[in-house]
Design a protein around this motif. Sequence first.
Motif, PDB file in Angstrom:
ATOM      1  N   MET A  52      32.579  41.102  30.522  1.00  0.00           N
ATOM      2  CA  MET A  52      32.470  40.587  29.161  1.00  0.00           C
ATOM      3  C   MET A  52      31.327  41.325  28.498  1.00  0.00           C
ATOM      4  O   MET A  52      30.243  41.411  29.057  1.00  0.00           O
ATOM      5  CB  MET A  52      32.221  39.086  29.163  1.00  0.00           C
ATOM      6  CG  MET A  52      33.429  38.304  29.633  1.00  0.00           C
ATOM      7  SD  MET A  52      33.271  36.547  29.454  1.00  0.00           S
ATOM      8  CE  MET A  52      32.970  36.346  27.735  1.00  0.00           C
ATOM      9  N   LYS A  53      31.575  41.885  27.325  1.00  0.00           N
ATOM     10  CA  LYS A  53      30.548  42.623  26.584  1.00  0.00           C
ATOM     11  C   LYS A  53      30.284  41.903  25.276  1.00  0.00           C
ATOM     12  O   LYS A  53      31.202  41.750  24.465  1.00  0.00           O
ATOM     13  CB  LYS A  53      30.998  44.061  26.334  1.00  0.00           C
ATOM     14  CG  LYS A  53      31.196  44.836  27.632  1.00  0.00           C
ATOM     15  CD  LYS A  53      31.734  46.224  27.377  1.00  0.00           C
ATOM     16  CE  LYS A  53      32.014  46.916  28.708  1.00  0.00           C
ATOM     17  NZ  LYS A  53      32.705  48.175  28.536  1.00  0.00           N
ATOM     18  N   ASP A  54      29.062  41.447  25.090  1.00  0.00           N
ATOM     19  CA  ASP A  54      28.674  40.706  23.888  1.00  0.00           C
ATOM     20  C   ASP A  54      29.570  39.491  23.672  1.00  0.00           C
ATOM     21  O   ASP A  54      29.941  39.172  22.542  1.00  0.00           O
ATOM     22  CB  ASP A  54      28.691  41.607  22.653  1.00  0.00           C
ATOM     23  CG  ASP A  54      27.705  42.758  22.755  1.00  0.00           C
ATOM     24  OD1 ASP A  54      26.606  42.539  23.302  1.00  0.00           O
ATOM     25  OD2 ASP A  54      28.033  43.862  22.297  1.00  0.00           O
ATOM     26  N   GLY A  55      29.951  38.825  24.756  1.00  0.00           N
ATOM     27  CA  GLY A  55      30.782  37.631  24.669  1.00  0.00           C
ATOM     28  C   GLY A  55      32.258  37.891  24.471  1.00  0.00           C
ATOM     29  O   GLY A  55      33.041  36.968  24.306  1.00  0.00           O
ATOM     30  N   ILE A  56      32.672  39.159  24.513  1.00  0.00           N
ATOM     31  CA  ILE A  56      34.070  39.517  24.307  1.00  0.00           C
ATOM     32  C   ILE A  56      34.666  39.997  25.629  1.00  0.00           C
ATOM     33  O   ILE A  56      34.158  40.935  26.236  1.00  0.00           O
ATOM     34  CB  ILE A  56      34.206  40.621  23.244  1.00  0.00           C
ATOM     35  CG1 ILE A  56      33.618  40.138  21.924  1.00  0.00           C
ATOM     36  CG2 ILE A  56      35.664  41.043  23.081  1.00  0.00           C
ATOM     37  CD1 ILE A  56      33.478  41.204  20.880  1.00  0.00           C
ATOM     38  N   PRO A  57      35.739  39.343  26.100  1.00  0.00           N
ATOM     39  CA  PRO A  57      36.373  39.774  27.348  1.00  0.00           C
ATOM     40  C   PRO A  57      37.007  41.156  27.207  1.00  0.00           C
ATOM     41  O   PRO A  57      37.701  41.424  26.235  1.00  0.00           O
ATOM     42  CB  PRO A  57      37.450  38.720  27.595  1.00  0.00           C
ATOM     43  CG  PRO A  57      37.141  37.590  26.691  1.00  0.00           C
ATOM     44  CD  PRO A  57      36.365  38.151  25.547  1.00  0.00           C
ATOM     45  N   CYS A  58      36.753  42.034  28.160  1.00  0.00           N
ATOM     46  CA  CYS A  58      37.352  43.378  28.196  1.00  0.00           C
ATOM     47  C   CYS A  58      38.480  43.338  29.221  1.00  0.00           C
ATOM     48  O   CYS A  58      38.250  43.532  30.412  1.00  0.00           O
ATOM     49  CB  CYS A  58      36.311  44.423  28.566  1.00  0.00           C
ATOM     50  SG  CYS A  58      34.963  44.520  27.399  1.00  0.00           S
ATOM     51  N   LEU A  59      39.683  43.086  28.759  1.00  0.00           N
ATOM     52  CA  LEU A  59      40.820  42.901  29.654  1.00  0.00           C
ATOM     53  C   LEU A  59      41.698  44.142  29.764  1.00  0.00           C
ATOM     54  O   LEU A  59      42.886  44.052  30.039  1.00  0.00           O
ATOM     55  CB  LEU A  59      41.648  41.693  29.207  1.00  0.00           C
ATOM     56  CG  LEU A  59      40.899  40.367  29.234  1.00  0.00           C
ATOM     57  CD1 LEU A  59      41.784  39.244  28.717  1.00  0.00           C
ATOM     58  CD2 LEU A  59      40.403  40.058  30.629  1.00  0.00           C
ATOM     59  N   VAL A  60      41.104  45.301  29.589  1.00  0.00           N
ATOM     60  CA  VAL A  60      41.823  46.555  29.795  1.00  0.00           C
ATOM     61  C   VAL A  60      41.824  46.811  31.309  1.00  0.00           C
ATOM     62  O   VAL A  60      40.770  46.772  31.937  1.00  0.00           O
ATOM     63  CB  VAL A  60      41.125  47.712  29.038  1.00  0.00           C
ATOM     64  CG1 VAL A  60      41.823  49.028  29.294  1.00  0.00           C
ATOM     65  CG2 VAL A  60      41.048  47.397  27.558  1.00  0.00           C
ATOM     66  N   PRO A  61      42.981  47.040  31.917  1.00  0.00           N
ATOM     67  CA  PRO A  61      43.029  47.205  33.370  1.00  0.00           C
ATOM     68  C   PRO A  61      42.032  48.215  33.934  1.00  0.00           C
ATOM     69  O   PRO A  61      41.442  47.979  34.987  1.00  0.00           O
ATOM     70  CB  PRO A  61      44.468  47.640  33.634  1.00  0.00           C
ATOM     71  CG  PRO A  61      45.239  46.972  32.546  1.00  0.00           C
ATOM     72  CD  PRO A  61      44.328  47.052  31.344  1.00  0.00           C
ATOM     73  N   ARG A  62      41.778  49.326  33.254  1.00  0.00           N
ATOM     74  CA  ARG A  62      40.848  50.321  33.803  1.00  0.00           C
ATOM     75  C   ARG A  62      39.397  49.847  33.767  1.00  0.00           C
ATOM     76  O   ARG A  62      38.541  50.421  34.425  1.00  0.00           O
ATOM     77  CB  ARG A  62      41.008  51.652  33.087  1.00  0.00           C
ATOM     78  CG  ARG A  62      40.530  51.647  31.669  1.00  0.00           C
ATOM     79  CD  ARG A  62      40.556  53.046  31.061  1.00  0.00           C
ATOM     80  NE  ARG A  62      40.555  52.918  29.627  1.00  0.00           N
ATOM     81  CZ  ARG A  62      41.484  53.355  28.822  1.00  0.00           C
ATOM     82  NH1 ARG A  62      42.507  53.999  29.329  1.00  0.00           N
ATOM     83  NH2 ARG A  62      41.403  53.173  27.539  1.00  0.00           N
ATOM     84  N   ASP A  63      39.084  48.779  32.987  1.00  0.00           N
ATOM     85  CA  ASP A  63      37.737  48.207  32.972  1.00  0.00           C
ATOM     86  C   ASP A  63      37.509  47.249  34.127  1.00  0.00           C
ATOM     87  O   ASP A  63      36.377  46.885  34.422  1.00  0.00           O
ATOM     88  CB  ASP A  63      37.478  47.466  31.651  1.00  0.00           C
ATOM     89  CG  ASP A  63      37.338  48.406  30.471  1.00  0.00           C
ATOM     90  OD1 ASP A  63      37.105  49.610  30.700  1.00  0.00           O
ATOM     91  OD2 ASP A  63      37.460  47.927  29.319  1.00  0.00           O
ATOM     92  N   GLY A  64      38.586  46.804  34.778  1.00  0.00           N
ATOM     93  CA  GLY A  64      38.478  45.864  35.885  1.00  0.00           C
ATOM     94  C   GLY A  64      37.904  46.520  37.128  1.00  0.00           C
ATOM     95  O   GLY A  64      38.031  47.724  37.336  1.00  0.00           O
ATOM     96  N   LYS A  65      37.249  45.693  37.934  1.00  0.00           N
ATOM     97  CA  LYS A  65      36.680  46.169  39.196  1.00  0.00           C
ATOM     98  C   LYS A  65      37.192  45.294  40.323  1.00  0.00           C
ATOM     99  O   LYS A  65      37.314  44.083  40.174  1.00  0.00           O
ATOM    100  CB  LYS A  65      35.163  46.105  39.136  1.00  0.00           C
ATOM    101  CG  LYS A  65      34.572  47.033  38.097  1.00  0.00           C
ATOM    102  CD  LYS A  65      33.110  47.252  38.342  1.00  0.00           C
ATOM    103  CE  LYS A  65      32.409  48.147  37.399  1.00  0.00           C
ATOM    104  NZ  LYS A  65      33.081  48.808  36.360  1.00  0.00           N
ATOM    105  N   ILE A  66      37.483  45.923  41.446  1.00  0.00           N
ATOM    106  CA  ILE A  66      37.942  45.196  42.621  1.00  0.00           C
ATOM    107  C   ILE A  66      36.791  44.334  43.136  1.00  0.00           C
ATOM    108  O   ILE A  66      35.677  44.823  43.316  1.00  0.00           O
ATOM    109  CB  ILE A  66      38.413  46.165  43.729  1.00  0.00           C
ATOM    110  CG1 ILE A  66      39.511  47.091  43.215  1.00  0.00           C
ATOM    111  CG2 ILE A  66      38.864  45.411  44.962  1.00  0.00           C
ATOM    112  CD1 ILE A  66      40.799  46.420  42.848  1.00  0.00           C
ATOM    113  N   VAL A  67      37.068  43.061  43.379  1.00  0.00           N
ATOM    114  CA  VAL A  67      36.066  42.131  43.891  1.00  0.00           C
ATOM    115  C   VAL A  67      36.202  42.065  45.402  1.00  0.00           C
ATOM    116  O   VAL A  67      37.308  42.076  45.926  1.00  0.00           O
ATOM    117  CB  VAL A  67      36.295  40.716  43.306  1.00  0.00           C
ATOM    118  CG1 VAL A  67      35.303  39.735  43.868  1.00  0.00           C
ATOM    119  CG2 VAL A  67      36.216  40.754  41.802  1.00  0.00           C
ATOM    120  N   GLY A  68      35.083  42.018  46.091  1.00  0.00           N
ATOM    121  CA  GLY A  68      35.151  41.819  47.528  1.00  0.00           C
ATOM    122  C   GLY A  68      34.523  42.935  48.318  1.00  0.00           C
ATOM    123  O   GLY A  68      33.578  43.584  47.876  1.00  0.00           O
TER     124      GLY A  68
END
Length: 87
Positions: free
Chosen positions: A53-69
């Motif tokens: 989330m950048k400045d309270g705005i969710p960044c839901l672009v798949p390439r912005d996601g990071k694998i958790v774990g």
Amino acid sequence: MVRLGKTLLKEAANGIGKTLSGVLACPLSKQPLRYCKETNSLISDSIGVSYPMKDGIPCLVPRDGKIVGGDDNDGHNGDPATIQSTD
């Protein structure tokens, strides 16, 4: 209108509002997301991807996601867009 704006700003300061979290879904799995206060991100538990989330705005672009774990990324190169279904 002004009251609604103030309410949304207040919710944004606290992370993500309950109303917004009920609407948002993972762009890859289409499953609900949960808010993590520690990392200020939205997490898709179904596929293990965290969206910032950048400045309270969710960044839901798949390439912005990071694998958790774990440290190993199972050959995904950290890019959730390369995750393939095992169906």
